[in-house]
Scaffold this active site. Structure first.
Site, PDB file in Angstrom:
ATOM      1  N   ALA A   1      42.374  42.820  38.489  1.00  0.00           N
ATOM      2  CA  ALA A   1      43.608  43.546  38.182  1.00  0.00           C
ATOM      3  C   ALA A   1      44.630  42.520  37.725  1.00  0.00           C
ATOM      4  O   ALA A   1      44.477  41.327  37.986  1.00  0.00           O
ATOM      5  CB  ALA A   1      44.101  44.244  39.445  1.00  0.00           C
TER       6      ALA A   1
ATOM      7  N   GLY B   1      38.858  43.494  40.362  1.00  0.00           N
ATOM      8  CA  GLY B   1      38.765  44.749  39.599  1.00  0.00           C
ATOM      9  C   GLY B   1      37.766  44.659  38.468  1.00  0.00           C
ATOM     10  O   GLY B   1      37.186  45.674  38.063  1.00  0.00           O
TER      11      GLY B   1
ATOM     12  N   GLU C   1      34.547  45.451  39.973  1.00  0.00           N
ATOM     13  CA  GLU C   1      34.552  46.887  40.306  1.00  0.00           C
ATOM     14  C   GLU C   1      34.258  47.718  39.052  1.00  0.00           C
ATOM     15  O   GLU C   1      33.484  48.677  39.101  1.00  0.00           O
ATOM     16  CB  GLU C   1      35.893  47.256  40.952  1.00  0.00           C
ATOM     17  CG  GLU C   1      36.049  46.687  42.359  1.00  0.00           C
ATOM     18  CD  GLU C   1      37.443  46.850  42.917  1.00  0.00           C
ATOM     19  OE1 GLU C   1      37.559  47.416  44.022  1.00  0.00           O
ATOM     20  OE2 GLU C   1      38.421  46.422  42.258  1.00  0.00           O
TER      21      GLU C   1
ATOM     22  N   GLU D   1      39.692  39.120  46.427  1.00  0.00           N
ATOM     23  CA  GLU D   1      40.970  39.724  46.829  1.00  0.00           C
ATOM     24  C   GLU D   1      41.521  39.149  48.136  1.00  0.00           C
ATOM     25  O   GLU D   1      42.732  39.032  48.309  1.00  0.00           O
ATOM     26  CB  GLU D   1      40.800  41.249  46.972  1.00  0.00           C
ATOM     27  CG  GLU D   1      40.731  42.006  45.653  1.00  0.00           C
ATOM     28  CD  GLU D   1      39.348  42.044  45.031  1.00  0.00           C
ATOM     29  OE1 GLU D   1      39.155  42.799  44.067  1.00  0.00           O
ATOM     30  OE2 GLU D   1      38.467  41.292  45.480  1.00  0.00           O
TER      31      GLU D   1
END
Ligand code: T1G
Length: 699
Positions: free
Chosen positions: A62, A101, A104, A124
């Site tokens: 992200a 992300g 993911e 993270e």
């Protein structure tokens, strides 16, 4: 210009993300990705989809900068679920790093192929977060709960081959043509039913897995917020259907995102990247070639520096002025290599090949072809000036002359040569082969070329280099004096060493100041103070530390210091003899001893540090408050999840800090507690160190 494009390759849609530097999932990338996926999945001519990235890496997560902004749709969990819901098989084509992300998104795809050099991970936890877009629910379904937990709790990526072995990816691409291999793989998947990760079961889980994990984080992740929530999410992935697991994950993710710890760790992430931005030093600045490094002084620091340079690929010439010293240095380096072999960090063959690049000598003339000389001799100005005088005679023009001094005046050392523009301070931290920090001290004559070359060397050594100005103790040790001073005064005023250490350890420091003193060696600090002529005329100033050193109690290395150490143990034990000595000295100095509380210990030690940091920033010795944070979190055991002393000050509020510093000035005098002008100015404006940094030029 959208950073995501959709191209058709016959019956396969190729979705390419191009958002430098690391294809982070910014709002624009998320929007582009969602619309391309929907368009491709709805197109009857499209029979398979490949997601790939341009540039140096697959999606690296992200966009961390957006966490401080109001969230904007489409949200990542929805994009990942939309990819998984495609009836058309979707393949992720991974190169560089698939992180957070990014992984993911790849786990939302039905298949994943990766270049052999690729790395995959969910880091993270290093940002005080947890994978918040179904990562905690999808990874256990692909690799099992145990491996998923270890990947998420360490935050470290795994190489492609290990990912294949674990079932995280479906193919390792051994050619350079990732797009071609992924398109072929996608075509091969057309007739297969898409493999929806969300529908996979989580493989059998050992009864005690989560208890064991909780026990392991108790020590390793002391005081951290997100690790327990990661364990909770994976636990739920074994108990709940996918959608409910994701719902719980989202709630726990938001808790982490809004936590001060994540703010501190995100600050540290960007602070460590900002240190490379030095006004006047950019990509256009000339950098000198460094192949041959000479290290002068084969003591503990010299040997550690030589070992680091050897492992970074340099040829190293180790010089000492006597054979025993040289032999000790050679033995230390060999011991470090054996330790590396024992820990599986390096093979015997690699060690033998590397050690080939080490030469030893007692003769300065052997340094004539060195590109860089790092002096690591005794911390004494006269000796250093003599050494630099000799280096000036024997070293070739253009050689960089660096001193590993931890406190002394770099300009005075440079003045011992006719080439002060080539002299710089390279302050390594002990142990030099482990500590990531390097304070790079620019003298008033040091050239931009020499600074740029030192920054490049620092990166090659795998370290973080912070460029600072020249003053006694530079940034780290100068601030340490304030921190250590208050510790010494608190000892005389009534707080036992073990109380001070426990309070600061529980507060988050890696180790209390008295245990650190014993680890570093009380003789080191004592000798540095003996060198100084500007110390306060105050009998209390470092009194106890001086007394211990004069008694030969240097700490761990002598089995006694502030604490007592059992033979072969590093466990500090309070020593009643020391307590008696301290109390006797308090009386001799006319100090009335009292009970001292936790808050006072924290405020005096930490606010003293912050006030000195503000003074350093005001003088321009440090470029940014965040540079000071990088120095203290990487060199002095300041808790990274608090972001560093200056970021911590902003979280407390500079008004409060300034107010308390004024109180201490009232109580303990202006000699030690005069508020720094910058602290006063920012506090009175209701401003912060972060605001101060925003005004610091980066070019
Ligand atoms: N967001 C924003 N900027 C980023 C970024 C990111 N994720 N990663 C890197 N940058 C910037 C960085 O600040 C620097 O900028 C430039 O890119 C180059 O970085 C929902 C919650 C990928 C291994 O934790 O580990 O996904 O200084 O100098 O050494 O579950 O960057 O040039 O202006 O570090 O080659 C999880 C973080 C996010 C990975 C490359 N992802 N990045 O290293 O380059 S949270 C991460 C890295 C998340 C989801 C969750 C490294 C790298 P500037 P660099 P590098």
């Amino acid at each position: 210009m959208t950073p995501v494009r959709l191209d058709l390759r016959d019956n396969v849609a190729l979705i390419s993300i191009d958002s430098p530097p690391v294809n982070a999932l910014s709002h624009a990338v998320r929007e582009g990705l969602m619309s391309c996926i929907e368009k491709a999945d709805a197109d009857p001519d499209v029979q398979a989809i490949v997601i790939i990235c341009d540039g140096r890496t697959f999606i690296a997560g992200a966009d961390i900068r957006e966490f401080d902004m109001p969230p904007q749709a489409p949200h990542l969990p929805d994009i990942v679920d939309r990819i998984d819901a495609c009836e058309t098989p979707v393949v992720a084509a991974i190169h560089g790093t698939a992180l957070g992300g990014g992984l993911e998104v790849a786990m939302g795809c039905h298949y994943r192929v990766a270049l052999a050099s690729a790395k995959l991970g969910l880091p993270e936890v290093k940002l005080g977060l947890l994978p918040g877009a179904s990562g905690t629910q999808r990874l256990p379904r692909l690799v099992g709960a145990e491996m998923a937990l270890s990947m998420m709790l360490s935050g470290n990526p795994i190489p492609a081959q290990a990912a294949l072995d674990a079932g995280l990816i479906d193919m390792v691409v051994t050619t350079d043509d990732l797009a071609g291999a992924a398109l072929d793989f996608a075509r091969g998947a057309i007739d297969k039913d898409p493999r929806h990760v969300r529908d996979l079961p989580v493989a059998d889980v050992a009864e005690d897995l989560f208890d064991k994990s909780r026990a392991s984080i108790a020590k390793k992740a002391r005081g951290l917020f997100s690790p327990e929530r990661i364990i909770r999410c994976v636990e739920l992935s074994t108990q709940l259907p996918y959608a409910e697991g994701c719902k719980a994950e989202r709630e726990l993710f938001m808790e982490c995102k809004d936590s001060p710890q994540s703010a501190g760790l995100r600050h540290a992430f960007f602070a460590e990247r900002a240190v490379n931005k030095i006004p006047g030093i950019g990509k256009e600045t000339q950098v000198r070639d460094i192949e041959k490094v000479a290290v002068l002084g084969a003591g503990t620091m010299g040997a550690g520096i030589a070992y680091s340079c050897l492992n970074a690929g340099y040829s190293v010439h180790l010089l000492d002025n006597n054979e025993e010293g040289l032999e000790r240095g050679r033995a230390t380096i060999h011991k470090l290599f054996e330790g590396g072999i024992a820990r599986g960090k390096i093979s015997k063959e690699k060690m033998l090949e590397t050690i080939e690049r080490l030469t030893l000598s007692e003769n300065y003339d052997d340094l004539s072809d060195a590109d860089l000389v790092i002096e690591a001799v005794f911390e004494n100005m006269a000796i250093k000036k003599e050494v630099f005088g000799k280096l000036d005679q024997v070293c070739k023009q253009g050689a960089i002359l660096a001193s590993n001094t931890s406190t002394l005046d770099v300009d005075e050392i440079a003045a011992a040569t006719k080439r002060p523009q080539d002299v710089i301070g390279l302050h390594f931290f002990s142990p030099a082969h482990i500590m990531r920090l390097l304070e790079i001290i620019r003298g008033k004559e040091t050239s931009a070329e020499v600074i740029a070359t030192s920054l490049k060397l620092t990166r090659a050594l795998g370290k973080i280099g912070v460029v600072v100005g020249n003053c006694f103790g530079f940034v780290g040790n100068r601030m340490l004096y304030s921190y250590g001073r208050e510790n010494q005064f608190l000892l005389l005023e009534g707080a036992p060493p073990e109380q001070i250490d426990k309070v600061l350890y529980d507060w988050g420091m890696a180790m209390g100041p008295n245990a650190v003193g014993d680890l570093a060696g009380l003789d080191v600090g004592y000798k540095a103070r003996q060198e100084r002529t500007d110390l306060p005329d105050d009998p209390r100033f470092y009194r106890i530390a001086d007394m211990l050193a004069e008694l030969g109690r240097f700490g761990q290395k002598t089995g006694k210091g502030m604490y007592f150490y059992e033979e072969g143990s590093r466990q500090p034990t309070p020593d009643p003899q020391v307590q008696i000595m301290i109390e006797k000295e308090s009386r001799a100095l006319g100090i009335e001893r009292r009970d001292i509380g936790e808050t006072e210990i924290i405020e005096r030690c930490i606010y003293g540090l912050i006030n000195e940091g503000a003074r350093i920033l005001g003088e321009g010795i440090a470029l940014r408050a965040s540079d000071i944070d990088v120095i203290w979190t990487n060199g002095y055991g300041f808790p990274r999840h608090l972001g560093g002393p200056m970021h911590y000050a902003d979280t407390v509020g500079l008004e409060k800090i300034y107010e308390r510093v004024c109180d201490f000035k009232e109580e303990f005098g202006a000699e030690y507690w005069e508020p720094a002008d910058l602290l006063k100015g920012l506090a009175q404006k209701g401003s912060s160190f972060a605001d101060f940094d925003k005004k610091t030029p980066t070019k």
